[in-house]
Design a protein around this motif. Structure first.
Motif, PDB file in Angstrom:
ATOM      1  N   SER A   1       0.764  -1.317  -0.099  1.00  0.00           N
ATOM      2  CA  SER A   1      -0.236   0.166  -0.150  1.00  0.00           C
ATOM      3  C   SER A   1       1.058   1.366   0.162  1.00  0.00           C
ATOM      4  O   SER A   1       0.342   2.338  -0.149  1.00  0.00           O
ATOM      5  N   ASN A   2       2.017   0.988   0.178  1.00  0.00           N
ATOM      6  CA  ASN A   2       3.006   2.485   0.386  1.00  0.00           C
ATOM      7  C   ASN A   2       3.266   2.866  -0.955  1.00  0.00           C
ATOM      8  O   ASN A   2       3.392   2.313  -2.096  1.00  0.00           O
ATOM      9  N   PRO A   3       3.461   4.344  -1.086  1.00  0.00           N
ATOM     10  CA  PRO A   3       3.968   4.801  -2.287  1.00  0.00           C
ATOM     11  C   PRO A   3       5.055   4.368  -3.021  1.00  0.00           C
ATOM     12  O   PRO A   3       5.318   4.318  -4.121  1.00  0.00           O
ATOM     13  N   GLY A   4       5.944   3.832  -2.205  1.00  0.00           N
ATOM     14  CA  GLY A   4       7.523   3.601  -2.652  1.00  0.00           C
ATOM     15  C   GLY A   4       7.454   2.048  -3.197  1.00  0.00           C
ATOM     16  O   GLY A   4       8.499   1.543  -3.623  1.00  0.00           O
TER      17      GLY A   4
ATOM     18  N   LEU B   1      -5.685  -9.721   1.471  1.00  0.00           N
ATOM     19  CA  LEU B   1      -5.570  -8.769   2.424  1.00  0.00           C
ATOM     20  C   LEU B   1      -5.407  -7.293   2.131  1.00  0.00           C
ATOM     21  O   LEU B   1      -4.326  -7.253   1.432  1.00  0.00           O
ATOM     22  N   LEU B   2      -6.053  -6.582   2.253  1.00  0.00           N
ATOM     23  CA  LEU B   2      -6.158  -5.151   1.501  1.00  0.00           C
ATOM     24  C   LEU B   2      -5.805  -4.231   2.801  1.00  0.00           C
ATOM     25  O   LEU B   2      -6.832  -3.535   3.343  1.00  0.00           O
ATOM     26  N   PRO B   3      -4.475  -3.818   3.024  1.00  0.00           N
ATOM     27  CA  PRO B   3      -4.196  -2.621   3.923  1.00  0.00           C
ATOM     28  C   PRO B   3      -4.355  -1.325   3.178  1.00  0.00           C
ATOM     29  O   PRO B   3      -4.410  -1.047   2.159  1.00  0.00           O
ATOM     30  N   GLY B   4      -4.733  -0.354   4.151  1.00  0.00           N
ATOM     31  CA  GLY B   4      -4.467   0.895   3.598  1.00  0.00           C
ATOM     32  C   GLY B   4      -5.980   1.715   3.693  1.00  0.00           C
ATOM     33  O   GLY B   4      -6.082   3.045   3.500  1.00  0.00           O
ATOM     34  N   LEU B   5      -6.894   1.223   4.439  1.00  0.00           N
ATOM     35  CA  LEU B   5      -8.203   1.887   4.789  1.00  0.00           C
ATOM     36  C   LEU B   5      -7.983   2.822   5.823  1.00  0.00           C
ATOM     37  O   LEU B   5      -7.444   2.456   6.759  1.00  0.00           O
ATOM     38  N   GLY B   6      -8.570   4.093   5.473  1.00  0.00           N
ATOM     39  CA  GLY B   6      -8.601   5.123   6.669  1.00  0.00           C
ATOM     40  C   GLY B   6      -7.175   6.009   6.234  1.00  0.00           C
ATOM     41  O   GLY B   6      -7.130   6.978   5.732  1.00  0.00           O
ATOM     42  N   ALA B   7      -6.482   5.836   7.496  1.00  0.00           N
ATOM     43  CA  ALA B   7      -5.173   6.869   7.298  1.00  0.00           C
ATOM     44  C   ALA B   7      -4.445   6.911   6.348  1.00  0.00           C
ATOM     45  O   ALA B   7      -3.978   7.951   5.827  1.00  0.00           O
TER      46      ALA B   7
ATOM     47  N   ALA C   1       6.485   1.041  -5.764  1.00  0.00           N
ATOM     48  CA  ALA C   1       6.869   0.961  -7.226  1.00  0.00           C
ATOM     49  C   ALA C   1       8.342   0.661  -7.655  1.00  0.00           C
ATOM     50  O   ALA C   1       8.836   0.193  -8.575  1.00  0.00           O
ATOM     51  N   ASP C   2       9.268   0.933  -6.433  1.00  0.00           N
ATOM     52  CA  ASP C   2      10.713   0.892  -6.765  1.00  0.00           C
ATOM     53  C   ASP C   2      10.997  -0.523  -6.829  1.00  0.00           C
ATOM     54  O   ASP C   2      11.953  -0.747  -7.724  1.00  0.00           O
ATOM     55  N   LEU C   3      10.521  -1.518  -6.611  1.00  0.00           N
ATOM     56  CA  LEU C   3      10.588  -2.847  -6.777  1.00  0.00           C
ATOM     57  C   LEU C   3       9.458  -3.853  -7.064  1.00  0.00           C
ATOM     58  O   LEU C   3       9.885  -4.812  -7.516  1.00  0.00           O
ATOM     59  N   GLN C   4       8.400  -3.133  -7.002  1.00  0.00           N
ATOM     60  CA  GLN C   4       7.323  -4.109  -7.380  1.00  0.00           C
ATOM     61  C   GLN C   4       6.656  -3.968  -8.712  1.00  0.00           C
ATOM     62  O   GLN C   4       5.851  -4.492  -8.983  1.00  0.00           O
ATOM     63  N   GLY C   5       7.217  -2.983  -9.396  1.00  0.00           N
ATOM     64  CA  GLY C   5       6.933  -2.677 -10.764  1.00  0.00           C
ATOM     65  C   GLY C   5       7.655  -3.589 -11.782  1.00  0.00           C
ATOM     66  O   GLY C   5       8.220  -4.593 -11.284  1.00  0.00           O
ATOM     67  N   GLY C   6       7.487  -3.452 -12.965  1.00  0.00           N
ATOM     68  CA  GLY C   6       8.204  -4.046 -13.843  1.00  0.00           C
ATOM     69  C   GLY C   6       7.641  -5.700 -14.056  1.00  0.00           C
ATOM     70  O   GLY C   6       8.498  -6.472 -14.666  1.00  0.00           O
ATOM     71  N   GLY C   7       6.376  -5.906 -13.674  1.00  0.00           N
ATOM     72  CA  GLY C   7       6.065  -7.340 -13.617  1.00  0.00           C
ATOM     73  C   GLY C   7       6.518  -7.985 -12.718  1.00  0.00           C
ATOM     74  O   GLY C   7       6.018  -9.238 -12.483  1.00  0.00           O
ATOM     75  N   VAL C   8       6.983  -7.616 -11.325  1.00  0.00           N
ATOM     76  CA  VAL C   8       7.626  -8.480 -10.375  1.00  0.00           C
ATOM     77  C   VAL C   8       6.048  -8.842  -9.399  1.00  0.00           C
ATOM     78  O   VAL C   8       6.292  -9.915  -9.213  1.00  0.00           O
ATOM     79  N   SER C   9       5.266  -7.785  -9.435  1.00  0.00           N
ATOM     80  CA  SER C   9       4.119  -8.150  -8.485  1.00  0.00           C
ATOM     81  C   SER C   9       3.444  -9.376  -9.310  1.00  0.00           C
ATOM     82  O   SER C   9       2.842 -10.220  -8.752  1.00  0.00           O
ATOM     83  N   GLU C  10       3.334  -9.274 -10.543  1.00  0.00           N
ATOM     84  CA  GLU C  10       2.444 -10.190 -11.511  1.00  0.00           C
ATOM     85  C   GLU C  10       3.102 -11.597 -11.245  1.00  0.00           C
ATOM     86  O   GLU C  10       2.387 -12.625 -11.245  1.00  0.00           O
ATOM     87  N   ARG C  11       4.546 -11.699 -11.152  1.00  0.00           N
ATOM     88  CA  ARG C  11       5.325 -12.979 -11.085  1.00  0.00           C
ATOM     89  C   ARG C  11       4.812 -13.622  -9.642  1.00  0.00           C
ATOM     90  O   ARG C  11       4.829 -14.731  -9.757  1.00  0.00           O
ATOM     91  N   VAL C  12       4.886 -12.752  -8.802  1.00  0.00           N
ATOM     92  CA  VAL C  12       4.544 -13.158  -7.310  1.00  0.00           C
ATOM     93  C   VAL C  12       3.016 -13.856  -7.327  1.00  0.00           C
ATOM     94  O   VAL C  12       2.968 -14.935  -6.810  1.00  0.00           O
ATOM     95  N   ALA C  13       1.966 -12.955  -7.806  1.00  0.00           N
ATOM     96  CA  ALA C  13       0.851 -13.391  -8.051  1.00  0.00           C
ATOM     97  C   ALA C  13       0.616 -14.762  -8.854  1.00  0.00           C
ATOM     98  O   ALA C  13      -0.247 -15.440  -8.242  1.00  0.00           O
ATOM     99  N   ASP C  14       1.229 -14.903  -9.797  1.00  0.00           N
ATOM    100  CA  ASP C  14       1.373 -16.049 -10.509  1.00  0.00           C
ATOM    101  C   ASP C  14       1.598 -17.540  -9.772  1.00  0.00           C
ATOM    102  O   ASP C  14       1.248 -18.356  -9.858  1.00  0.00           O
TER     103      ASP C  14
ATOM    104  N   HIS D   1      -4.508   0.738  -4.288  1.00  0.00           N
ATOM    105  CA  HIS D   1      -4.618   0.585  -5.585  1.00  0.00           C
ATOM    106  C   HIS D   1      -5.906   0.225  -6.082  1.00  0.00           C
ATOM    107  O   HIS D   1      -6.224  -0.867  -6.748  1.00  0.00           O
ATOM    108  N   PRO D   2      -7.176   0.976  -5.917  1.00  0.00           N
ATOM    109  CA  PRO D   2      -8.372   0.489  -6.221  1.00  0.00           C
ATOM    110  C   PRO D   2      -8.660   0.011  -7.657  1.00  0.00           C
ATOM    111  O   PRO D   2      -9.363  -0.910  -8.044  1.00  0.00           O
ATOM    112  N   GLN D   3      -7.921   0.884  -8.529  1.00  0.00           N
ATOM    113  CA  GLN D   3      -8.411   0.522  -9.989  1.00  0.00           C
ATOM    114  C   GLN D   3      -7.460  -0.697 -10.339  1.00  0.00           C
ATOM    115  O   GLN D   3      -8.055  -1.253 -11.463  1.00  0.00           O
ATOM    116  N   GLU D   4      -6.957  -1.358  -9.710  1.00  0.00           N
ATOM    117  CA  GLU D   4      -6.334  -2.730  -9.881  1.00  0.00           C
ATOM    118  C   GLU D   4      -6.829  -3.763  -9.143  1.00  0.00           C
ATOM    119  O   GLU D   4      -6.321  -4.800  -9.577  1.00  0.00           O
TER     120      GLU D   4
END
Length: 274
Positions: free
Chosen positions: A150-153, A209-215, A155-168, A192-195
């Protein structure tokens, strides 16, 4: 008699109480005048909000920061949650190799401080997930593996298809278990509601598990895409937004939990109508 698994208990509670909310319990030392006040308030928030939430998520860092007293409080929180019928997700984000991973898995999924489920960091490689998967299976527990945090940073490591590889990989592990929700879930930020609908389709058997609600700024209105058609399959966590909704006011904590629960339910109802 067969003991229900974590995902079975979570689904049953979601449907029975009509709640998709996860209560984060983060006892921040600087919010209290004494350890007694910290302990009492944390346990009171748990008890007063119990009927409004599907599960509870202690963030381990805040208990570790309190030393031995923190570990004792964690045991109290876990015991109280079990007595209330609440599944416990320990938010520890553990991850390591070989025997160290196995030791973490034993400590947090089978030990004295154990929860029903554990958040796990996969970024040392997929082989490091296996000790956690094995201990979760042995104890009827579950994992929530970091996929898109949920954190803004992130994308430094989780972009470029990395998150998709973990999900698969999580989808593969879930497919091996057969029908129903897997014991191998995913952490996907509510920020990341649009995703969310895409992640739901990519991991059809994974509890989310969706963290980030509220604060952190996520809104209940935007999260319906994470859920299965029957309204199960995901929980949305709020911590500061409940425990410290208005300082240490317990009534405010309850009201905040009610608002989040009702907001999530309303969003799902609108999605069904549409």
């Amino acid at each position: 008699m067969t003991v229900p698994t974590f995902t079975e208990r979570l689904t049953a509670r979601t449907l029975a109480l009509n709640t998709r909310l996860c209560l984060g319990l983060d006892p921040r030392q600087d919010a209290y005048g004494s350890h007694t006040e910290l302990r009492t308030h944390t346990l009171e928030v748990l008890h007063r909000c119990a009927e409004l939430v599907a599960c509870v998520k202690p963030q381990l860092a805040f208990y570790e920061a309190l030393g031995l007293q923190g570990m004792e409080l964690l045991e109290e929180v876990c015991a109280a949650a079990r007595a209330l019928g609440l599944p416990v997700i320990l938010d520890a984000k553990r991850g390591d190799i070989g025997s160290t991973a196995a030791a973490y898995a034993q400590a947090w999924l089978a030990g004295r401080h154990a929860g029903s489920a554990l958040t796990v960091n996969p970024f040392l490689g997929f082989e490091t997930l296996q000790p956690f998967v094995d201990v979760a299976h042995e104890n009827g527990g579950a994992l929530f593996v970091l996929v898109k945090t949920s954190n803004p940073g992130q994308a430094d490591l989780q972009g470029g298809g990395v998150s998709e590889r973990v999900a698969d990989e999580l989808t593969r592990l879930g497919r091996e278990e057969g029908k129903g929700l897997s014991s191998v879930g995913a952490v996907v930020g509510a920020t990341h509601p649009q995703e969310l609908a895409d992640w739901r389709r990519r991991m059809p058997h994974a509890p989310l598990l969706l963290p980030g609600l509220g604060a952190q700024g996520a809104r209940p209105d935007d999260l319906a895409g994470a859920f299965l058609p029957d309204g199960t399959g995901a929980v949305v966590s709020a911590s500061r937004g409940i425990q410290y909704a208005d300082g240490l006011d317990l009534s405010a904590a309850v009201q905040a939990a009610q608002g989040f629960r009702d907001g999530l339910n309303a969003a799902l109802e609108r999605a069904r109508v549409e």
